[in-house]
Design a protein around this motif. Structure first.
Motif, PDB file in Angstrom:
ATOM      1  N   ARG A 283       0.670  -1.309  -0.024  1.00  0.00           N
ATOM      2  CA  ARG A 283      -0.230   0.079  -0.110  1.00  0.00           C
ATOM      3  C   ARG A 283       0.897   1.148  -0.018  1.00  0.00           C
ATOM      4  O   ARG A 283       0.664   2.084  -0.749  1.00  0.00           O
ATOM      5  CB  ARG A 283      -1.009  -0.095   1.242  1.00  0.00           C
ATOM      6  CG  ARG A 283      -1.928   1.213   1.282  1.00  0.00           C
ATOM      7  CD  ARG A 283      -2.760   1.054   2.566  1.00  0.00           C
ATOM      8  NE  ARG A 283      -1.919   1.007   3.885  1.00  0.00           N
ATOM      9  CZ  ARG A 283      -1.612   1.964   4.485  1.00  0.00           C
ATOM     10  NH1 ARG A 283      -1.854   3.150   4.011  1.00  0.00           N
ATOM     11  NH2 ARG A 283      -0.728   1.764   5.503  1.00  0.00           N
TER      12      ARG A 283
ATOM     13  N   THR B  81       1.177   3.930  -2.933  1.00  0.00           N
ATOM     14  CA  THR B  81       0.693   5.410  -2.786  1.00  0.00           C
ATOM     15  C   THR B  81       1.591   6.239  -3.304  1.00  0.00           C
ATOM     16  O   THR B  81       1.430   7.278  -3.934  1.00  0.00           O
ATOM     17  CB  THR B  81       0.332   5.604  -1.611  1.00  0.00           C
ATOM     18  OG1 THR B  81      -0.649   4.580  -1.271  1.00  0.00           O
ATOM     19  CG2 THR B  81      -0.296   6.914  -1.387  1.00  0.00           C
TER      20      THR B  81
ATOM     21  N   TYR C  71      -6.804  12.623  -2.756  1.00  0.00           N
ATOM     22  CA  TYR C  71      -6.211  11.089  -2.487  1.00  0.00           C
ATOM     23  C   TYR C  71      -6.921  10.860  -1.155  1.00  0.00           C
ATOM     24  O   TYR C  71      -7.559   9.635  -0.974  1.00  0.00           O
ATOM     25  CB  TYR C  71      -4.816  11.054  -2.503  1.00  0.00           C
ATOM     26  CG  TYR C  71      -4.407   9.395  -2.449  1.00  0.00           C
ATOM     27  CD1 TYR C  71      -4.395   8.767  -3.635  1.00  0.00           C
ATOM     28  CD2 TYR C  71      -4.265   8.979  -1.434  1.00  0.00           C
ATOM     29  CE1 TYR C  71      -4.166   7.377  -3.459  1.00  0.00           C
ATOM     30  CE2 TYR C  71      -3.617   7.703  -1.321  1.00  0.00           C
ATOM     31  CZ  TYR C  71      -3.793   6.798  -2.334  1.00  0.00           C
ATOM     32  OH  TYR C  71      -3.120   5.731  -2.170  1.00  0.00           O
TER      33      TYR C  71
ATOM     34  N   THR D  96      -9.702   7.961   0.244  1.00  0.00           N
ATOM     35  CA  THR D  96      -9.207   6.563   0.754  1.00  0.00           C
ATOM     36  C   THR D  96      -9.750   6.611   2.028  1.00  0.00           C
ATOM     37  O   THR D  96     -10.059   5.464   2.500  1.00  0.00           O
ATOM     38  CB  THR D  96      -7.667   6.568   0.878  1.00  0.00           C
ATOM     39  OG1 THR D  96      -7.008   7.809   1.412  1.00  0.00           O
ATOM     40  CG2 THR D  96      -7.010   6.127  -0.744  1.00  0.00           C
TER      41      THR D  96
ATOM     42  N   SER E 270     -13.053   5.339  -2.793  1.00  0.00           N
ATOM     43  CA  SER E 270     -13.009   5.927  -4.111  1.00  0.00           C
ATOM     44  C   SER E 270     -14.141   4.777  -5.215  1.00  0.00           C
ATOM     45  O   SER E 270     -13.811   3.756  -5.007  1.00  0.00           O
ATOM     46  CB  SER E 270     -11.781   5.976  -4.552  1.00  0.00           C
ATOM     47  OG  SER E 270     -11.610   6.392  -5.937  1.00  0.00           O
TER      48      SER E 270
ATOM     49  N   TYR F 188      -8.568  12.194  -6.323  1.00  0.00           N
ATOM     50  CA  TYR F 188      -9.569  11.029  -6.104  1.00  0.00           C
ATOM     51  C   TYR F 188      -9.484   9.761  -7.056  1.00  0.00           C
ATOM     52  O   TYR F 188      -9.677   8.756  -6.563  1.00  0.00           O
ATOM     53  CB  TYR F 188     -10.987  11.776  -6.211  1.00  0.00           C
ATOM     54  CG  TYR F 188     -11.963  11.016  -5.876  1.00  0.00           C
ATOM     55  CD1 TYR F 188     -12.445  10.861  -4.589  1.00  0.00           C
ATOM     56  CD2 TYR F 188     -12.791  10.176  -6.863  1.00  0.00           C
ATOM     57  CE1 TYR F 188     -13.686   9.855  -4.389  1.00  0.00           C
ATOM     58  CE2 TYR F 188     -13.667   9.457  -6.690  1.00  0.00           C
ATOM     59  CZ  TYR F 188     -14.154   9.273  -5.237  1.00  0.00           C
ATOM     60  OH  TYR F 188     -15.399   8.317  -4.918  1.00  0.00           O
TER      61      TYR F 188
ATOM     62  N   VAL G  21      -6.647   6.984  -6.642  1.00  0.00           N
ATOM     63  CA  VAL G  21      -6.973   5.747  -5.597  1.00  0.00           C
ATOM     64  C   VAL G  21      -7.471   4.484  -6.609  1.00  0.00           C
ATOM     65  O   VAL G  21      -6.725   3.305  -6.486  1.00  0.00           O
ATOM     66  CB  VAL G  21      -7.956   6.090  -4.683  1.00  0.00           C
ATOM     67  CG1 VAL G  21      -8.414   4.950  -3.905  1.00  0.00           C
ATOM     68  CG2 VAL G  21      -7.650   7.293  -3.852  1.00  0.00           C
TER      69      VAL G  21
ATOM     70  N   GLN H 231      -4.027   2.827  -8.815  1.00  0.00           N
ATOM     71  CA  GLN H 231      -2.883   2.471  -7.980  1.00  0.00           C
ATOM     72  C   GLN H 231      -2.497   0.824  -8.621  1.00  0.00           C
ATOM     73  O   GLN H 231      -3.049   0.154  -9.053  1.00  0.00           O
ATOM     74  CB  GLN H 231      -3.380   1.903  -6.387  1.00  0.00           C
ATOM     75  CG  GLN H 231      -3.294   2.978  -5.689  1.00  0.00           C
ATOM     76  CD  GLN H 231      -3.143   2.791  -4.278  1.00  0.00           C
ATOM     77  OE1 GLN H 231      -2.880   1.657  -3.875  1.00  0.00           O
ATOM     78  NE2 GLN H 231      -3.153   3.830  -3.438  1.00  0.00           N
TER      79      GLN H 231
END
Length: 455
Positions: A128, A132, A297, A301, A306, A344, A347, A350
């Protein structure tokens, strides 16, 4: 609690994505072209979209190969080799002003930045915090460059150098930044001891991302060059939007469902950025834009999970607002809205597979709705609303509505791609068949029980 190794990899992925994205858009420094003739500068500028296309294709191929190796340390080694190549090419470029050398180094920069982006994306798959960092670096670099006064060899460099308070992107990264990225990548390679196992989505070598990249990038490159030569009439805008949507749809349906959704979002985000356009902005706006991206973002999250459909709708709304908004202070509102919506949507893109890495890379593909020709041999993304800020233009690009149509089309395609597949129903036996089978089942049961009785 975030471990220090994950934080280190997140910072490294952020800087690597930013460096790779900026090199795909700004493969050479404007200061080096001052010693070239106008014809030579023109040739260098016209090659920028092709170099960006090469970089995106190389990123897709690198991601596919690195995923098949299934080791994070190997991916970091590939990224380190790419950074070393970029360092060498920039060193050669700094000591030469020959157009031939600049063209060669620009092509090598495109290849090296594509390898760096693809390998870094694979190195952070499935985690993660590092993922990110990668997606924020990529989206942040895209938004900042798109909204800067100059993207690649964009804008009016003479005005940009005359007004130092206006931030512009006219130079490539300094050597110390490339050296810092190389040092961070080497550190990540040393501290990474775990084995990397990607999601088992592709049972074999995943060639679908490469095919999708070829379809999307080459189609849009051909459309961009065709439109650049034939002007910006209504027919050209319609053809541009239709070809872009067709290529995006083919690429999205060549990939798994989640990756196809990311492709639609990335193309919609790119079109919305073209609709907003670039313009003179102060230097302090850069950290502000990054902060707004981070805010979007966090909204996607932490506050509300999202949703790709909501992201596509917000992109279409921003593109519409940018198309109808009058010049003036409303441009700042549109810019801020684009930054928040981009965060936004980040997310949803990724990196999870090789296809999702392609979705990040295509943010820097050649734009089909952005080119405008100025008298200073520049490609710009200036909206016709703001041409008074930029000086004379020989071909005006009225492409906001084409960008809005692409954003809406991507939203519709995303909604269709997000529909769950219908599972094939198991055929139920007819009552007549069951009635015919009952005597046989009764005889079999009697025979079995008869054998079980004692003699």
């Amino acid at each position: 609690m975030v471990r220090w190794r994950e934080a280190l990899e997140g910072v490294t992925a952020f800087l690597a994505a930013a460096v790779a994205g900026l090199l795909l858009v700004v493969p050479l420094s404007f200061g080096r072209t001052c010693h070239c003739t106008p014809y030579q500068v023109n040739r260098l500028v016209l090659s920028v979209p092709r170099e960006a296309a090469i970089g995106v294709l190389v990123a897709a191929v690198t991601a596919v190969v690195a995923v098949s190796l299934a080791r994070a340390r190997t991916a970091w080694w590939i990224a380190l080799a790419a950074t070393s190549l970029l360092f060498v090419t920039h060193t050669v470029e700094a000591n030469s002003a020959s157009p031939d050398v600049l063209t060669t180094t620009a092509n090598l920069d495109a290849i090296g930045s594509g390898i760096l982006l693809g390998a870094t994306g694979v190195a952070v798959l499935g985690r993660r915090v590092p993922a990110t960092g990668l997606v924020l670096g990529a989206v942040g670099c895209f938004v900042v460059i798109t909204l800067s006064q100059a993207s690649g060899l964009l804008g009016n460099p003479h005005r940009a150098t005359a007004e130092p308070h206006v931030w512009s992107v006219l130079e490539t990264q300094p050597l110390w930044l490339l050296a810092a990225v190389a040092g961070l990548i080497l550190t990540c390679q040393v501290v990474t001891r775990h084995r990397f196992t990607p999601e088992p989505i592709y049972p074999e070598l995943p060639l679908s991302p490469v095919i999708a990249a070829i379809v999307l990038v080459l189609t849009e490159l051909a459309v961009a060059e065709w439109r650049f030569r034939h002007g910006d009439g209504s027919l050209a805008l319609i053809v541009t939007a239709l070809c872009t949507l067709l290529a995006t749809t083919l690429a999205a349906w060549l990939l798994p469902r989640r990756d196809g959704i990311a492709i639609y979002l990335a193309v919609g985000l790119s079109a919305t950025g073209s609709a907003v356009g670039s313009g003179p902005r102060p230097i302090w706006s850069v950290p502000l834009l990054l902060g707004l991206i981070l805010l979007g973002y966090l909204v996607g999250t932490r506050i509300r999970p999202s949703n790709p459909l909501i992201g596509a709708g917000l992109l279409a709304a921003v593109a519409l607002f940018a198309s109808v908004a009058p010049p003036g202070g409303t441009r700042n509102v549109v810019t801020a809205a684009l930054a928040v919506v981009a965060g936004y949507c980040a997310v949803c893109i990724q990196p999870r597979t090789a296809g999702s890495i392609l979705a990040i890379a295509i943010l820097w593909r050649p734009s089909t709705v952005a080119p405008t020709r100025t008298e200073s041999f520049d490609w710009t993304m200036v909206s016709p609303h703001h041409l008074h800020d930029w000086g004379p233009v020989t071909v005006v690009s009225g492409s906001e509505w084409a960008a809005f149509a692409i954003a809406v089309g991507c939203g519709i395609g995303l909604a269709l791609r997000a529909l769950p597949r219908r599972r094939a129903r198991v055929p139920r036996r007819a009552p007549a068949d069951m009635a015919a089978m009952r005597p046989a089942m009764s005889r079999a049961s009697t025979a079995r029980h008869g054998r079980m009785e004692p003699s």
